[in-house]
Design an enzyme around this catalytic site. Sequence first.
Site, short mmCIF file in Angstrom:
data_model
loop_
_atom_site.label_atom_id
_atom_site.label_comp_id
_atom_site.label_asym_id
_atom_site.label_seq_id
_atom_site.Cartn_x
_atom_site.Cartn_y
_atom_site.Cartn_z
N GLY A 133 -7.74 22.01 -9.69
CA GLY A 133 -7.42 22.88 -10.82
C GLY A 133 -7.62 22.19 -12.15
O GLY A 133 -7.94 22.83 -13.16
N TRP A 334 5.59 -1.21 -2.21
CA TRP A 334 4.32 -1.06 -1.51
C TRP A 334 3.22 -1.95 -2.08
O TRP A 334 2.10 -1.96 -1.57
CB TRP A 334 3.85 0.40 -1.60
CG TRP A 334 4.64 1.37 -0.79
CD1 TRP A 334 5.79 2.01 -1.16
CD2 TRP A 334 4.35 1.83 0.53
NE1 TRP A 334 6.23 2.84 -0.15
CE2 TRP A 334 5.35 2.75 0.91
CE3 TRP A 334 3.32 1.56 1.44
CZ2 TRP A 334 5.37 3.40 2.13
CZ3 TRP A 334 3.33 2.22 2.67
CH2 TRP A 334 4.35 3.12 3.00
N LYS A 336 1.95 -1.46 -5.02
CA LYS A 336 1.10 -0.62 -5.88
C LYS A 336 1.33 -0.91 -7.36
O LYS A 336 0.49 -0.60 -8.20
CB LYS A 336 1.36 0.86 -5.57
CG LYS A 336 0.98 1.23 -4.15
CD LYS A 336 1.47 2.62 -3.75
CE LYS A 336 1.12 2.92 -2.30
NZ LYS A 336 1.65 4.24 -1.86
#
Length: 373
Positions: A133, A334, A336
């Site tokens: 979108g 994690w 990240k």
Amino acid sequence: MEDANHDSVASAHSAAFKKSENLEGKSVKIEGYDFNQGVNYSKLLQSFASNGFQASNLGDAIEVVNHMLDWSLADEAPVDDCSEEERDPKFRESVKCKVFLGFTSNLISSGVRDTIRYLVQHHMVDVIVTTTGGIEEDLIKGRSIKCLAPTFKGDFALPGAQLRSKGLNRIGNLLVPNDNYCKFEDWIIPILDKMLEEQISEKILWTPSKLIGRLGREINDESSYLYWAFKNNIPVFCPGLTDGSLGDMLYFHSFRNPGLIVDVVQDIRAVNGEAVHAAPRKTGMIILGGGLPKHHICNANMMRNGADYAVFINTAEEFDGSDSGARPDEAISWGKISGSAKTVKVHCDATIAFPLLVAETFAAKREKERKSC
């Protein structure tokens, strides 16, 4: 009895008037903006940091983004094994943080599209990840597709069945005429036909980011962030390319003119490579909303042992275990986000927080540079 009462009162007094740790010099004193100074929007935004609650989080986000934009390799001492080029002071000053920007499609449906276009137009971000979108809504709003209508303001409470009977699609309190998608099909199908021809004749293997770049070229419209991404060679990644109207177009095209191939494997190499090969640059993440763009950017930065800066702006909560609501600290677990990173999550509608953040970071920095020229 009197002694017992005295002891009880003394205990209550001790509980009510427990001695405090002295926070002077250790923590920011809470105070708001004094409008007796007049209306100064920059100072108002700067005051958010000491305002409390989510205003303070937004103030912290402004600080993190400014750190992100101000950093250069010259701030770091050269490592022993760096190249001769990396030892050059001018080179080190020129090496800036690589900025990853992620956002969900509803923000392109909203007026935040124009804020994002500004950033891309002036090459203030380096990598973009969005949902389908976030691609199609930008193209549909493009002024060069003159037959398409804009998005309109509606109301959150408008009845769905009534809107459906009128061919109006609701996104929160926004209304999108369904005719927009019909006309979008008329515009995009010939482009997909041409891409299929080039796939066959020129052996081009299309990827989502290459397809998006092609659409940015074809829209040729300065109101479109995809146009500026194409012009400034900023990659736009969309790993969920089929999840939206653009996916509908690819579906129908596969029956009308089958054979177009869009390879996602090349793109996962490309987006991860943007993080892996960023060194010696630091990386920063600005992520509006949650879901796919948030995780895709965070996961790419895991490949380099974590981003150095992270700003999340969304209203999702972490208590259902969703990635959308996860705070930066979960991403640190994690790998990240770096354990030493500057991070903040702003619990706020991005249509409110993001333009304010841009005003006091990217836009303020550009305005300052423009005036100094």
